[in-house]
Design an enzyme around this catalytic site. Sequence first.
Site, short mmCIF file in Angstrom:
data_model
loop_
_atom_site.label_atom_id
_atom_site.label_comp_id
_atom_site.label_asym_id
_atom_site.label_seq_id
_atom_site.Cartn_x
_atom_site.Cartn_y
_atom_site.Cartn_z
N CYS A 79 -29.68 -36.79 -10.21
CA CYS A 79 -31.01 -36.91 -10.83
C CYS A 79 -31.83 -38.03 -10.20
O CYS A 79 -33.05 -38.07 -10.35
CB CYS A 79 -30.87 -37.17 -12.32
N HIS A 319 -36.95 -30.88 -15.60
CA HIS A 319 -36.21 -31.78 -14.72
C HIS A 319 -35.85 -31.09 -13.41
O HIS A 319 -34.72 -30.65 -13.22
CB HIS A 319 -34.96 -32.27 -15.45
#
Lengths: 377, 140
Positions: A79, A319
């Site tokens: 991430c 995301h």
Amino acid sequence: MSTVVRGVGTSAFGKQSHRGAPALLRDAVTEALDDAGTPTTGIDAVFAGTVFDGPGTIQRCLQTLGIVGVPVVTVENACASGTTAFHEAVEAVRLGRYENVLAVGVETMTHTFSSSIVPEDTDREGRSGMAMPSIYGMAAARYAAEFGTTPEQLAAVAVKNFGNGVHNPRAARRRGVSVEEVLASRMIADPLTVLQCCGMSDAAAAAVVGPARNAPDDVTVRATALRSGGLWDHRSTKVWGWDVVHDTAAAAFETAGVGASDVDVFEVHDAFTIGEVVTTEALGLAPLGEGGRLAAAGVTTLSGRSPVNPSGGLLSRGHPLGATGLAQVAEIVWQLRGLTGARQVDGARLGVVETMGGGAAGIDGNGCVVAVLEGAA
Amino acid sequence: MTATTSPTTDEKPRRDAPPEGYDPRPRVTDGIEPAVVGTRCTACAHPTLEDVERCPVCGGPTRPTTFARTGTVFSGTVLRIPVGDRQPPISLAYIDLDDGPRVLGHGQDPERVLRPHERVTLVGETDEGDPAFAADGESR
Ligand SMILES: [Zn+2]
């Protein structure tokens, strides 16, 4: 000489698999270059982040802008891939390697996955079915047992961030929610409901970084820090990710010569509500175990003492892993320039970006980046 | 891609076994008292699930070992979405084995959340080959 962000840009965020990575990346990079006043021929080097998009993706995209014949380095750091690219771009400028560096991230999640992320089957926990929601569900369950963190406190994070996202025209989801609605939504990983989990999203985001040049809109990079997680095992008393965020933030704050209480606005990694709770604690906004109170008590709202995720965060944007970190950077740059309208934090001068990503069993996160940015006085 | 299992055996192929056969999960011994296999550092006693040659904490030499079957739940959850080919519900928990490492286990009852501080015992492997635990007092 200090290093500055000269321009930022992002595509829209959302499920848009028909567009593909090149078009998304062009949206982000064109906006960032225009913002910086840099022609495509002026880019000296590119640091890029993507996790799941295929080999050669970045060069495949960049050639459509005519950005060719330069060093292109693609990094994967879960991430934190986009912020890792940003960190490397900043370091390259700081060390004098290049003058005009493009940091860019892209991820076409809905092209790669039909629903949620399938964990890596060469990882001992990924192979056992450990998906990201279960990692965070366990963190939330531990916080409930150890510190009495309540479902309502977790839901308050979603209420705050979705509320902010209403005012973000690039967010994937722009609808406010109530605590009751969050808690009544479908259970994903006890105790986390679907409105506490970020969605799948396709997007790109970019920043142009260079040495300071006396341009009033440039944003100074006071510090960036990057590190991988330590061993996370039977000796670890804190939940997964706490220590790596704490240690990375401490390094960034020390370099910048500031503390969390000096910061006017934060963009942090709220892939799940509990993630924001843990991260805000680790950044120093609350003592261990008390992060659950922050959103519920209004500390992290737009008008609170320490506003967190004015963009609506990952919950609102979705995301797209490679794009997320640079979208966070873009939001902080816009906040420090006073450009964000109804989601503006009044008078924001010092901003922090934090991204933490994981997936490798046995460590406290694959990587974390914390950046401290400062707007013009 | 073709299956690699021999057509002459009756052995059920593992549903999620990749063709190359690499399985990174901890190995569990067979028998009525199954145990998780790993290594222990001969210098600092640090336990490791991976079959490491040198201790990741102190660099000391290691020897193979098995760990206690009993442990305490660090935390657990029940996943209610599919994960790849796996269908929900899936009970997952981090178990701190009494003399060993923290291991990701499956709850024997896929509907039951294993709660922090609960005492559990390793009962074998799930059908998919994951370490399986039951809470003390839960029927096995
Ligand atoms: Zn050792």
